[in-house]
Write a protein that holds these residues in place. Structure first.
Motif, PDB file in Angstrom:
ATOM      1  N   GLU A 369       0.833  -1.206   0.000  1.00  0.00           N
ATOM      2  CA  GLU A 369       0.000   0.000   0.000  1.00  0.00           C
ATOM      3  C   GLU A 369       0.868   1.256   0.000  1.00  0.00           C
ATOM      4  OE1 GLU A 369      -3.422   2.317   2.628  1.00  0.00           O
ATOM      5  OE2 GLU A 369      -2.975   0.223   3.052  1.00  0.00           O
ATOM      6  N   ASP A 370       1.927   1.237   0.786  1.00  0.00           N
ATOM      7  CA  ASP A 370       2.822   2.393   0.867  1.00  0.00           C
ATOM      8  C   ASP A 370       3.386   2.741  -0.502  1.00  0.00           C
ATOM      9  OD1 ASP A 370       4.219   4.443   2.011  1.00  0.00           O
ATOM     10  OD2 ASP A 370       5.736   3.189   2.969  1.00  0.00           O
ATOM     11  N   VAL A 371       3.793   1.730  -1.257  1.00  0.00           N
ATOM     12  CA  VAL A 371       4.362   1.952  -2.595  1.00  0.00           C
ATOM     13  C   VAL A 371       3.291   2.483  -3.550  1.00  0.00           C
ATOM     14  CG1 VAL A 371       5.377   0.828  -4.608  1.00  0.00           C
ATOM     15  CG2 VAL A 371       6.196   0.260  -2.319  1.00  0.00           C
ATOM     16  N   LEU A 372       2.107   1.856  -3.545  1.00  0.00           N
ATOM     17  CA  LEU A 372       1.054   2.250  -4.479  1.00  0.00           C
ATOM     18  C   LEU A 372       0.554   3.667  -4.212  1.00  0.00           C
ATOM     19  CD1 LEU A 372      -1.054  -1.051  -4.700  1.00  0.00           C
ATOM     20  CD2 LEU A 372       0.553  -0.142  -6.383  1.00  0.00           C
ATOM     21  N   ARG A 373       0.447   4.041  -2.953  1.00  0.00           N
ATOM     22  CA  ARG A 373      -0.026   5.387  -2.620  1.00  0.00           C
ATOM     23  C   ARG A 373       0.934   6.460  -3.124  1.00  0.00           C
ATOM     24  NH1 ARG A 373      -5.426   5.513  -1.187  1.00  0.00           N
ATOM     25  NH2 ARG A 373      -5.878   4.030   0.475  1.00  0.00           N
ATOM     26  N   ASP A 374       2.185   6.070  -3.319  1.00  0.00           N
ATOM     27  CA  ASP A 374       3.199   7.037  -3.729  1.00  0.00           C
ATOM     28  C   ASP A 374       3.304   7.165  -5.251  1.00  0.00           C
ATOM     29  OD1 ASP A 374       5.072   8.890  -2.687  1.00  0.00           O
ATOM     30  OD2 ASP A 374       6.723   7.609  -3.327  1.00  0.00           O
ATOM     31  N   ILE A 375       2.499   6.397  -5.973  1.00  0.00           N
ATOM     32  CA  ILE A 375       2.474   6.479  -7.442  1.00  0.00           C
ATOM     33  C   ILE A 375       1.245   7.300  -7.828  1.00  0.00           C
ATOM     34  CG2 ILE A 375       2.345   5.185  -9.605  1.00  0.00           C
ATOM     35  CD1 ILE A 375       3.590   2.809  -8.133  1.00  0.00           C
ATOM     36  N   GLU A 376       1.464   8.485  -8.400  1.00  0.00           N
ATOM     37  CA  GLU A 376       0.369   9.433  -8.604  1.00  0.00           C
ATOM     38  C   GLU A 376      -0.716   8.911  -9.547  1.00  0.00           C
ATOM     39  OE1 GLU A 376       1.871  13.015 -10.212  1.00  0.00           O
ATOM     40  OE2 GLU A 376       2.824  12.096 -11.961  1.00  0.00           O
ATOM     41  N   GLU A 377      -0.374   7.995 -10.432  1.00  0.00           N
ATOM     42  CA  GLU A 377      -1.369   7.472 -11.365  1.00  0.00           C
ATOM     43  C   GLU A 377      -2.262   6.398 -10.735  1.00  0.00           C
ATOM     44  OE1 GLU A 377       2.449   8.309 -13.773  1.00  0.00           O
ATOM     45  OE2 GLU A 377       1.896   7.423 -11.833  1.00  0.00           O
ATOM     46  N   ILE A 412       2.473   0.694 -20.040  1.00  0.00           N
ATOM     47  CA  ILE A 412       3.569   1.489 -19.478  1.00  0.00           C
ATOM     48  C   ILE A 412       3.371   1.653 -17.972  1.00  0.00           C
ATOM     49  CG2 ILE A 412       4.639   3.769 -19.450  1.00  0.00           C
ATOM     50  CD1 ILE A 412       4.066   3.964 -22.440  1.00  0.00           C
ATOM     51  N   LEU A 413       2.117   1.934 -17.560  1.00  0.00           N
ATOM     52  CA  LEU A 413       1.835   2.101 -16.135  1.00  0.00           C
ATOM     53  C   LEU A 413       2.052   0.793 -15.388  1.00  0.00           C
ATOM     54  CD1 LEU A 413       0.859   3.774 -13.763  1.00  0.00           C
ATOM     55  CD2 LEU A 413      -1.505   3.248 -14.434  1.00  0.00           C
ATOM     56  N   ASN A 414       1.626  -0.308 -15.994  1.00  0.00           N
ATOM     57  CA  ASN A 414       1.812  -1.618 -15.368  1.00  0.00           C
ATOM     58  C   ASN A 414       3.293  -1.873 -15.115  1.00  0.00           C
ATOM     59  OD1 ASN A 414       2.077  -4.555 -15.004  1.00  0.00           O
ATOM     60  ND2 ASN A 414      -0.068  -4.629 -15.594  1.00  0.00           N
ATOM     61  N   LYS A 415       4.110  -1.557 -16.089  1.00  0.00           N
ATOM     62  CA  LYS A 415       5.553  -1.754 -15.952  1.00  0.00           C
ATOM     63  C   LYS A 415       6.112  -0.858 -14.850  1.00  0.00           C
ATOM     64  CE  LYS A 415       9.250  -3.824 -17.566  1.00  0.00           C
ATOM     65  NZ  LYS A 415       9.401  -5.300 -17.524  1.00  0.00           N
ATOM     66  N   LYS A 416       5.600   0.364 -14.771  1.00  0.00           N
ATOM     67  CA  LYS A 416       6.046   1.299 -13.735  1.00  0.00           C
ATOM     68  C   LYS A 416       5.735   0.757 -12.344  1.00  0.00           C
ATOM     69  CE  LYS A 416       5.467   6.081 -12.119  1.00  0.00           C
ATOM     70  NZ  LYS A 416       4.865   7.407 -12.402  1.00  0.00           N
ATOM     71  N   VAL A 417       4.522   0.224 -12.175  1.00  0.00           N
ATOM     72  CA  VAL A 417       4.129  -0.321 -10.877  1.00  0.00           C
ATOM     73  C   VAL A 417       5.009  -1.511 -10.511  1.00  0.00           C
ATOM     74  CG1 VAL A 417       2.273  -1.459  -9.596  1.00  0.00           C
ATOM     75  CG2 VAL A 417       1.754   0.503 -11.059  1.00  0.00           C
ATOM     76  N   GLN A 418       5.204  -2.416 -11.467  1.00  0.00           N
ATOM     77  CA  GLN A 418       6.046  -3.582 -11.208  1.00  0.00           C
ATOM     78  C   GLN A 418       7.459  -3.164 -10.825  1.00  0.00           C
ATOM     79  OE1 GLN A 418       6.046  -6.893 -13.923  1.00  0.00           O
ATOM     80  NE2 GLN A 418       3.932  -6.531 -14.564  1.00  0.00           N
ATOM     81  N   ARG A 428       9.112  -9.263  -7.211  1.00  0.00           N
ATOM     82  CA  ARG A 428       8.365  -8.951  -8.422  1.00  0.00           C
ATOM     83  C   ARG A 428       6.916  -9.394  -8.252  1.00  0.00           C
ATOM     84  NH1 ARG A 428       6.676 -11.126 -13.197  1.00  0.00           N
ATOM     85  NH2 ARG A 428       6.836  -9.812 -15.063  1.00  0.00           N
ATOM     86  N   ALA A 429       6.007  -8.506  -8.592  1.00  0.00           N
ATOM     87  CA  ALA A 429       4.579  -8.817  -8.523  1.00  0.00           C
ATOM     88  C   ALA A 429       4.000  -8.901  -9.926  1.00  0.00           C
ATOM     89  CB  ALA A 429       3.836  -7.751  -7.723  1.00  0.00           C
ATOM     90  N   ASN A 430       3.089  -9.834 -10.132  1.00  0.00           N
ATOM     91  CA  ASN A 430       2.296  -9.853 -11.359  1.00  0.00           C
ATOM     92  C   ASN A 430       1.135  -8.884 -11.153  1.00  0.00           C
ATOM     93  OD1 ASN A 430       3.981 -11.819 -12.330  1.00  0.00           O
ATOM     94  ND2 ASN A 430       2.580 -13.514 -11.900  1.00  0.00           N
ATOM     95  N   VAL A 431       1.073  -7.829 -11.928  1.00  0.00           N
ATOM     96  CA  VAL A 431       0.122  -6.753 -11.687  1.00  0.00           C
ATOM     97  C   VAL A 431      -1.008  -6.767 -12.716  1.00  0.00           C
ATOM     98  CG1 VAL A 431      -0.197  -4.255 -11.499  1.00  0.00           C
ATOM     99  CG2 VAL A 431       1.918  -5.328 -10.660  1.00  0.00           C
ATOM    100  N   GLU A 432      -2.227  -6.699 -12.211  1.00  0.00           N
ATOM    101  CA  GLU A 432      -3.415  -6.522 -13.052  1.00  0.00           C
ATOM    102  C   GLU A 432      -4.020  -5.162 -12.704  1.00  0.00           C
ATOM    103  OE1 GLU A 432      -7.973  -8.266 -13.547  1.00  0.00           O
ATOM    104  OE2 GLU A 432      -6.486  -9.408 -12.405  1.00  0.00           O
ATOM    105  N   LEU A 433      -4.087  -4.266 -13.674  1.00  0.00           N
ATOM    106  CA  LEU A 433      -4.632  -2.932 -13.440  1.00  0.00           C
ATOM    107  C   LEU A 433      -6.131  -2.906 -13.741  1.00  0.00           C
ATOM    108  CD1 LEU A 433      -1.847  -0.649 -14.977  1.00  0.00           C
ATOM    109  CD2 LEU A 433      -2.175  -1.309 -12.585  1.00  0.00           C
ATOM    110  N   VAL A 434      -6.874  -2.278 -12.844  1.00  0.00           N
ATOM    111  CA  VAL A 434      -8.315  -2.106 -13.051  1.00  0.00           C
ATOM    112  C   VAL A 434      -8.651  -0.634 -12.810  1.00  0.00           C
ATOM    113  CG1 VAL A 434      -8.912  -4.476 -12.424  1.00  0.00           C
ATOM    114  CG2 VAL A 434      -8.811  -2.715 -10.642  1.00  0.00           C
ATOM    115  N   ALA A 435      -9.777  -0.205 -13.350  1.00  0.00           N
ATOM    116  CA  ALA A 435     -10.161   1.202 -13.260  1.00  0.00           C
ATOM    117  C   ALA A 435     -10.541   1.590 -11.833  1.00  0.00           C
ATOM    118  CB  ALA A 435     -11.324   1.483 -14.204  1.00  0.00           C
TER     119      ALA A 435
END
Length: 462
Positions: A369-377, A412-418, A428-435
């Motif tokens: 959560e700490d990492v995700l909150r720090d990504i503005e997108e 591009i965003l998925n790669k940034k999050v990973q 490394r996390a497998n990331v699935e982006l949802v709206a």
């Protein structure tokens, strides 16, 4: 009669900085002596009144006479939540094998808030309730609550310790309490304005859920309300810098954290105005130990130490617990503070039973959560889908929301999050982006882990 309007600037200045000056600022050596005195009395009380501990002592090959000092605590076997749960079934009623007061002296019962398995129950004598009121008042006072505050208490009052017990403790500060509970967000949105509510106690998830309700019900910005003090608990979000920043900016209010557990004390620690971690506030009532999660090595409680905290009651009468494995992982941040409190400062890193290990790396949902909150997108809302049983995982399947105003390339965003997760957390996390708004929102504790191998389904709004 409400105390609102009775306090002028002059009387506010008279409010003491510390609720219990003697205990909260007691020198370490004096506290240690007090703890040892109370520990020996508590062990004797528990042994004489609990068939549960009589059996555990016998199985460990120790007698009451073997416990002569606080150093002898290491001879006493650990107590787990499952053991307490099993003990309830062995000797009904009310509290099973570990009931240490007669049923006539037990005046209240609470239950654990766990979502799986049989709950554990905690009883209180009249003296226990007074001790809870005192310790909770210390915590809310540390968080900044004063008699001129009007506090919306947004916790479940149905058996949950954070409901009635925390309410009574906060009321003990002299504040005016609004027992709204949960599930009344629209009503609370209006009450904030009608009653001039100045403070709220809830989970971080609910605080943000309520912000949306304020906008919908009143059509105003939450920052324009009278609410200026936010107290969070139950989840790690209040201590995560990015989440705290979001809460404070949304409400234009100060956000502080507190921490506790039903088996030990409703509130054990809370942040002061300097916000350098939570102070351990119940040294006269609970004795803490710290252990390395992987090796089991006993750790000194000093700045930089990280481990699982184990708690022992020092004054408890209905069903006292010795050396309870909390599964909470804390980091000790220091032992001194400008506020004058001498209880060590700490933050909760995560839980050993929520901890996942991915190729040798310890992974906590709070760190994600700490990492995700720090990504503005990103919105910061996420869920983990576990496809394999156990702590050891080959990978993490992460479902995370991207912000509604993001119009860029999702790959591009998925790669940034990973990459950000990999750089910050070393896995490394497998990331699935949802709206945005695809994942569930929670009025109580947020659910982060879904065990898909057990058939658990993660609901996603398309």
């Amino acid at each position: 009669m409400s105390n609102q309007g009775l306090h002028t600037k002059e009387t506010k200045a008279l409010y003491r900085n510390v609720f219990n000056q003697e205990i909260e600022t007691m020198p370490t050596e004096k506290m240690r002596a007090l703890q040892e005195e109370k520990f020996l009395k508590q062990v004797e009380y528990s042994y004489k009144n609990s068939t549960f501990y009589q059996r555990k002592f016998k199985e460990a090959g120790i007698e009451l006479e073997d416990i002569r000092s606080l150093d002898d605590i290491k001879k006493i076997p650990m107590t787990t939540k499952q053991e307490l749960r099993d003990a309830l079934l062995q000797q009904p009623p009310i509290l099973g094998e570990n009931q240490t007061a007669t049923s006539e002296k037990i005046v209240r019962l609470h239950a654990s808030s766990g979502s799986t398995g049989r709950p554990t129950y905690v009883g209180l004598t009249k003296t226990d309730t007074l001790l809870w009121d005192e310790s909770c008042a210390r915590a809310f006072w540390t968080n900044g609550i004063r008699p001129d505050d009007v506090v919306a208490h947004c916790w479940n009052y149905s058996m949950f310790v954070g409901g009635l017990a925390d309410h009574m403790g906060c009321e003990h500060t002299g504040a005016t309490m609004v027992p709204i509970g949960i599930g009344n967000s629209g009503r609370l949105a209006r009450m904030i304005q009608d009653l001039g509510i100045t403070a709220i106690n809830a989970t971080p998830s609910y605080i943000m859920y309520l912000a949306d309700a304020i906008k919908k019900e009143l059509g105003i910005d939450p920052a324009e309300t009278t609410l200026k003090k936010i107290i969070t608990g139950g989840e790690p979000g209040g201590a995560i810098p990015a989440t705290r920043k979001l809460i404070e900016e949304t409400w234009n209010a100060k956000c502080c954290e507190l921490y506790g557990m039903v088996d030990i004390h409703p509130i054990i620690g809370a942040e002061c105005e300097h916000q350098q971690g939570m102070h351990f506030l119940v040294g006269d009532l609970v004795y803490p130990e710290l252990f390395d999660v992987e090796t089991g090595e006993h750790l000194e409680i000093k700045a930089g130490a990280v481990g699982e905290v184990v708690y022992t009651h020092l004054e408890r009468y209905a069903n006292s617990v010795l050396r309870f494995k909390s599964h909470d992982i804390i980091e000790v941040l220091g032992t001194e503070c400008e506020c004058g409190r001498t209880g060590y400062r700490f933050k909760v890193v995560g839980r050993s039973d929520d901890m996942l290990i991915v190729k040798g790396v310890n992974v906590y949902p709070s760190a994600i959560e700490d990492v995700l909150r720090d990504i503005e997108e990103m919105t910061g809302h996420f869920a983990i889908k576990l496809e394999k049983e156990g702590v050891q995982q080959d990978f993490i399947q992460l479902v995370a929301e991207f912000a509604a105003d993001y119009k860029g390339d999702l790959e591009i965003l998925n790669k940034k999050v990973q990459n950000r997760i990999g750089d910050m957390l070393q896995f490394r996390a497998n990331v699935e982006l949802v709206a945005e708004n695809s994942l569930p929102r929670f009025e109580h504790k947020a659910k982060r882990i879904y065990k898909t191998y057990q058939g658990e389904h993660l609901p996603i709004n398309q």
